[in-house]
Design a protein around this motif. Structure first.
Motif, PDB file in Angstrom:
ATOM      1  N   GLY A  90      73.962  15.000  55.242  1.00 52.30           N
ATOM      2  CA  GLY A  90      73.264  13.976  56.016  1.00 52.30           C
ATOM      3  C   GLY A  90      74.211  12.922  56.545  1.00 52.30           C
ATOM      4  O   GLY A  90      74.160  11.773  56.131  1.00 52.30           O
ATOM      5  N   GLU A  91      75.068  13.315  57.457  1.00 53.42           N
ATOM      6  CA  GLU A  91      76.005  12.351  58.043  1.00 53.42           C
ATOM      7  C   GLU A  91      75.520  11.929  59.421  1.00 53.42           C
ATOM      8  O   GLU A  91      75.209  12.788  60.248  1.00 53.42           O
TER       9      GLU A  91
ATOM     10  N   CYS B   9      67.185   3.152  44.540  1.00 56.23           N
ATOM     11  CA  CYS B   9      65.792   2.835  44.880  1.00 56.23           C
ATOM     12  C   CYS B   9      64.926   4.064  45.153  1.00 56.23           C
ATOM     13  O   CYS B   9      65.245   4.905  45.980  1.00 56.23           O
TER      14      CYS B   9
ATOM     15  N   GLY C 211      63.839  15.847  51.571  1.00 50.70           N
ATOM     16  CA  GLY C 211      65.209  15.355  51.498  1.00 50.70           C
ATOM     17  C   GLY C 211      65.820  15.718  50.155  1.00 50.70           C
ATOM     18  O   GLY C 211      65.178  16.341  49.316  1.00 50.70           O
ATOM     19  N   GLY C 212      67.073  15.303  49.959  1.00 41.81           N
ATOM     20  CA  GLY C 212      67.763  15.682  48.730  1.00 41.81           C
ATOM     21  C   GLY C 212      68.274  14.498  47.934  1.00 41.81           C
ATOM     22  O   GLY C 212      69.094  14.661  47.038  1.00 41.81           O
ATOM     23  N   GLY C 213      67.775  13.301  48.261  1.00 44.69           N
ATOM     24  CA  GLY C 213      68.238  12.135  47.517  1.00 44.69           C
ATOM     25  C   GLY C 213      69.461  11.524  48.152  1.00 44.69           C
ATOM     26  O   GLY C 213      70.570  11.639  47.625  1.00 44.69           O
ATOM     27  N   ALA C 214      69.309  10.907  49.302  1.00 41.24           N
ATOM     28  CA  ALA C 214      70.416  10.243  49.988  1.00 41.24           C
ATOM     29  C   ALA C 214      69.802   9.230  50.944  1.00 41.24           C
ATOM     30  O   ALA C 214      69.149   9.598  51.903  1.00 41.24           O
TER      31      ALA C 214
ATOM     32  N   ARG D 206      61.309  12.064  51.642  1.00 44.92           N
ATOM     33  CA  ARG D 206      62.381  12.006  50.639  1.00 44.92           C
ATOM     34  C   ARG D 206      62.024  12.901  49.452  1.00 44.92           C
ATOM     35  O   ARG D 206      60.859  12.988  49.034  1.00 44.92           O
TER      36      ARG D 206
ATOM     37  N   HIS E  13      66.047  23.152  46.284  1.00 48.80           N
ATOM     38  CA  HIS E  13      65.006  22.556  45.426  1.00 48.80           C
ATOM     39  C   HIS E  13      64.271  23.642  44.642  1.00 48.80           C
ATOM     40  O   HIS E  13      63.995  23.500  43.454  1.00 48.80           O
TER      41      HIS E  13
ATOM     42  N   GLY F  98      63.835   4.692  51.961  1.00 52.81           N
ATOM     43  CA  GLY F  98      64.817   4.457  50.909  1.00 52.81           C
ATOM     44  C   GLY F  98      65.385   3.060  50.888  1.00 52.81           C
ATOM     45  O   GLY F  98      66.168   2.710  50.002  1.00 52.81           O
TER      46      GLY F  98
ATOM     47  N   SER G  25      70.344  16.576  58.322  1.00 52.40           N
ATOM     48  CA  SER G  25      69.805  17.028  57.049  1.00 52.40           C
ATOM     49  C   SER G  25      68.702  18.065  57.272  1.00 52.40           C
ATOM     50  O   SER G  25      68.611  19.068  56.565  1.00 52.40           O
TER      51      SER G  25
ATOM     52  N   PHE H 239      76.606  16.723  48.625  1.00 50.63           N
ATOM     53  CA  PHE H 239      76.235  15.518  49.366  1.00 50.63           C
ATOM     54  C   PHE H 239      75.002  14.830  48.794  1.00 50.63           C
ATOM     55  O   PHE H 239      74.852  13.613  48.886  1.00 50.63           O
ATOM     56  N   TYR H 240      74.088  15.599  48.225  1.00 50.08           N
ATOM     57  CA  TYR H 240      72.773  15.064  47.858  1.00 50.08           C
ATOM     58  C   TYR H 240      72.657  14.841  46.354  1.00 50.08           C
ATOM     59  O   TYR H 240      72.933  15.743  45.567  1.00 50.08           O
ATOM     60  N   SER H 241      72.181  13.636  45.992  1.00 50.45           N
ATOM     61  CA  SER H 241      72.230  13.292  44.572  1.00 50.45           C
ATOM     62  C   SER H 241      71.139  13.952  43.732  1.00 50.45           C
ATOM     63  O   SER H 241      71.221  13.946  42.512  1.00 50.45           O
ATOM     64  N   MET H 242      70.121  14.533  44.361  1.00 50.97           N
ATOM     65  CA  MET H 242      69.076  15.160  43.543  1.00 50.97           C
ATOM     66  C   MET H 242      69.517  16.485  42.925  1.00 50.97           C
ATOM     67  O   MET H 242      68.883  16.981  42.005  1.00 50.97           O
ATOM     68  N   TYR H 243      70.567  17.064  43.479  1.00 53.07           N
ATOM     69  CA  TYR H 243      71.003  18.360  42.932  1.00 53.07           C
ATOM     70  C   TYR H 243      71.952  18.144  41.767  1.00 53.07           C
ATOM     71  O   TYR H 243      72.955  17.447  41.882  1.00 53.07           O
TER      72      TYR H 243
ATOM     73  N   LEU I  90      68.022  22.889  52.106  1.00 50.85           N
ATOM     74  CA  LEU I  90      67.545  21.926  51.093  1.00 50.85           C
ATOM     75  C   LEU I  90      66.305  22.450  50.355  1.00 50.85           C
ATOM     76  O   LEU I  90      66.264  22.414  49.120  1.00 50.85           O
TER      77      LEU I  90
ATOM     78  N   ILE J 171      71.102   7.497  53.181  1.00 54.77           N
ATOM     79  CA  ILE J 171      71.602   7.569  54.553  1.00 54.77           C
ATOM     80  C   ILE J 171      70.761   8.517  55.412  1.00 54.77           C
ATOM     81  O   ILE J 171      70.721   8.391  56.637  1.00 54.77           O
ATOM     82  N   CYS J 172      70.059   9.447  54.794  1.00 56.61           N
ATOM     83  CA  CYS J 172      69.227  10.365  55.585  1.00 56.61           C
ATOM     84  C   CYS J 172      68.049   9.669  56.248  1.00 56.61           C
ATOM     85  O   CYS J 172      67.363  10.259  57.073  1.00 56.61           O
TER      86      CYS J 172
END
Ligand SMILES: Cc1cc2nc3c(=O)[nH]c(=O)nc-3n(C[C@H](O)[C@H](O)[C@H](O)COP(=O)(O)O)c2cc1C
Ligand code: SF4
Ligand code: FES
Lengths: 161, 417
Positions: free
Chosen positions: B186-187, A126, B165-168, B124, A32, B85, B180, A66-70, A28, B170-171
């Motif tokens: 991040g499951e 959020c 984190g990467g924006g999730a 996050r 970034h 989050g 993660s 999986f991650y929305s920031m990418y 991660l 659930i993490c």
């Protein structure tokens, strides 16, 4: 041109790797780092990260998805991430979203980039700043208590620079 | 009036630096924990204080620490959950920004209690400002001997690293967070094994929330009884509440457990925004059942009172909804959140959250039927107790509670269509 980490990025990566007992843990942070310069994560970035961490490309691609920031598509010069979740919606987020869609000619779409490639807008969940809503992140920094006027001024400024 | 008792730095936005923290008495607890207390004594005082996890689940913190194996060849990890989050929650961000040294101090004390040489703060990815504040504080703590090798000459070593984190959402679930941190999707993992036995890299791991770890500092300094006396018998101490939505003075407040909600709401927060009438309150983050204005009249801000009112204290995130809010509309917003954030591993959660969104959309668009309300009502039974983690049930709470308490608003949308 294929993505390569620069000399100074490689030094940063060495420092990062010293924080973990496993190279994979740096996935991660490396993504970034790459996105910061490249704007988005394409196949060449995935390959560079995989090579640097001795991982398979499929592992890295799977993580990216999986991650929305990418960002998995190229983005405009500036990225605006608007929080769409309840607390921000209660205090006026929708007017910001309407303004953005209209200004950038996005129609009904929640996400997109204007024709000139100046701005990419996305709606995100959020942001953990719910008491200061409506909130948006513009190029990595939080902007709180936003109004259409404030947002318009910020965008004018960015567009001019 | 609410004032900051156990988080003194939060009264200021400019006391994040080491000098200011030392002026407020910072790092005294660390000295005490290193030189005057054995690890077991630290755990004991935390146990006696009754401190419960502030991340949402409210599990007793000292007790959690005792779940670590007594003997182990493996390293023990401490992980701080700074993923914040849960919609409505924005207290950890202020600790990270304005009281980073209190978090570091709490983490080193906790690390000594559990015998951990390395810890991670999982922040996050969006939190760039808190990240910078933590980075600066870590560097200062290193320079002054509060972190690193042979801390303050005690012989105890501890390194603390930040991880983005990467924006999730659930993490924030602790086992998803560990995946993660290992560089995976991040499951959430199936439990058992719990992290205390098999956590990060398969090693014994304690995961605690930012506020939980920072609260250890005043507890070690003033003792368990002092902390207990701040709150109620069953919910000792104080808690940070973040309040937002239709409230006159949104923000982060430290509240003594057991404080009547209305007293806090009217006196500290100035009541409903622009003098409107109160319709509903979600008292513990978006994942807990909502309360009507009437129910709020008898609510107290503590774990038991929330349970008595059929809801939960959760992360202490209060979302205020005034008379102008259309409840189905608000609930639909949250359903979108959960369907977007479901990791998709469990069919009931993946499909159930999606159904909530789709059916509510239909109802809002004026294309719903009364059967749709029955469908919404019944989905919970297919989600609860059938998922790996608590995200599924979290998605149920707003829908079920609003249907029970504000059904007429749903019916009106259908009838008027
Ligand atoms: C979907 C989901 C999201 C969560 N998000 C967070 C979070 O953002 N921050 C947090 O501290 N705990 C969060 N938790 C709770 C953690 O799983 C865990 O209970 C907590 O980090 C333990 O620390 P504590 O005992 O100090 O509260 C979440 C749980 C679930 C099921
Ligand atoms: S309950 Fe939902 S979020 Fe949790 S593991 Fe299952 S699918 Fe993923
Ligand atoms: S709902 Fe927008 S920041 Fe939390």
């Amino acid at each position: 041109m294929a993505f390569e980490f620069t000399e100074s990025e490689n030094q940063q990566i060495d420092r990062l790797l010293s924080c973990y007992p496993s190279k994979m843990s740096a996935t991660l942070p490396l993504l970034h780092l790459a996105q910061k310069r490249n704007g988005w994560i394409g196949p060449d970035v995935i390959e560079a990260v995989a090579r640097r961490l001795e991982l398979t490309k499929i592992h890295v691609a799977d993580v990216v998805s999986f991650y929305s920031m990418y960002h998995r598509k190229p983005v405009g010069r500036h990225v605006i991430s608007v929080c769409r979740t309840l607390c921000c919606q209660l205090v006026g987020q929708e007017s910001l979203s309407d303004y953005l869609r209209e200004r950038l000619g996005l129609g009904e779409a929640m996400n997109g980039t204007d024709e000139k490639g100046h701005f990419t807008v996305e709606h995100v969940e959020c942001l953990g700043a719910c008491g200061m809503g409506p909130v948006a992140i513009i190029d990595g920094e939080y902007h709180e208590h936003l109004t259409v006027d404030k947002l318009a001024a910020l965008m004018d400024q960015l567009e001019a620079s | 009036m609410a004032e900051f008792i156990t988080f003194p730095s939060l009264a200021y936005t400019d006391r994040a630096g080491l000098d200011a923290y030392l002026e407020l008495g910072g790092y005294r607890s660390l000295r005490k924990a290193l030189f005057d207390m054995q690890p077991e004594q630290i755990t004991q005082v935390v146990k006696d204080s009754g401190l419960r996890g502030r991340g949402g689940a409210g599990f007793p913190t000292g007790l959690k620490w005792t779940f670590l194996p007594k003997q182990t060849e493996k390293p023990v990890y401490l992980v701080c959950n700074a993923d914040e989050g849960e919609p409505g929650t924005f207290k950890d961000r202020d600790i990270l920004r304005y009281a980073p040294h209190q978090l570091i101090e709490g983490m080193v004390i906790a690390a000594r209690a559990i015998g951990s040489k390395v810890s991670y703060v999982y922040i996050r990815g969006e939190f760039t400002e808190p990240w910078r504040a933590m980075e600066k504080a870590i560097a200062e703590a290193h320079e002054s001997g509060f972190l690193g090798k042979n801390i303050l000459g005690s012989g105890f070593d501890h390194e603390l690293y930040l991880h983005p984190g990467g924006g999730a959402y659930i993490c924030g679930e602790e086992t998803a967070l560990l995946n993660s941190l290992e560089g995976r999707r991040g499951e959430p993992r199936t439990k058992p094994p719990f992290p205390a036995v098999e956590g990060l890299y398969g090693c014994p791991t304690i995961v605690n929330n930012v506020e939980t770890l920072a609260a250890v500092v005043p507890i070690v300094e003033h003792g368990a009884q002092w902390y207990v006396d701040l709150g109620t018998e069953k919910s000792p101490g104080t808690k940070l509440f973040s309040i937002c939505g239709h409230v006159q003075k949104p923000g982060v407040y430290e509240v003594k457990m057991g404080t009547p909600f209305m007293e806090f709401f009217e006196q500290d927060c100035g009541g409903v925004l622009n003098g409107k009438a109160l319709k509903a309150v979600i008292p513990g983050g978006s994942s807990v059942p909502m309360l009507t204005a009437e129910e709020c009249k008898t609510l107290c801000l503590d774990y038991e009172s929330c349970v008595e009112h059929g809801t939960m204290l959760g992360s202490g995130a209060i979302i205020v909804l005034d008379e102008t809010v259309n409840i189905p509309h608000a609930v639909h917003n949250l359903s979108k959140f959960y369907s977007h954030e479901s990791c998709g591993q469990c069919t009931p959660c993946r499909e159930g959250t999606r159904w909530y969104e789709v059916v509510l959309e239909r109802v809002l668009a004026g294309q719903g039927s009364m059967e749709d309300l029955d469908l919404l009502q019944s989905l919970g039974n297919q989600i609860n107790f059938r998922t790996i983690c608590a995200l599924g049930p979290a998605a149920v709470a707003p829908v079920e509670s609003s249907l029970a308490k504000f059904r007429s608003e749903y019916e009106a949308l259908i009838r008027e269509a």
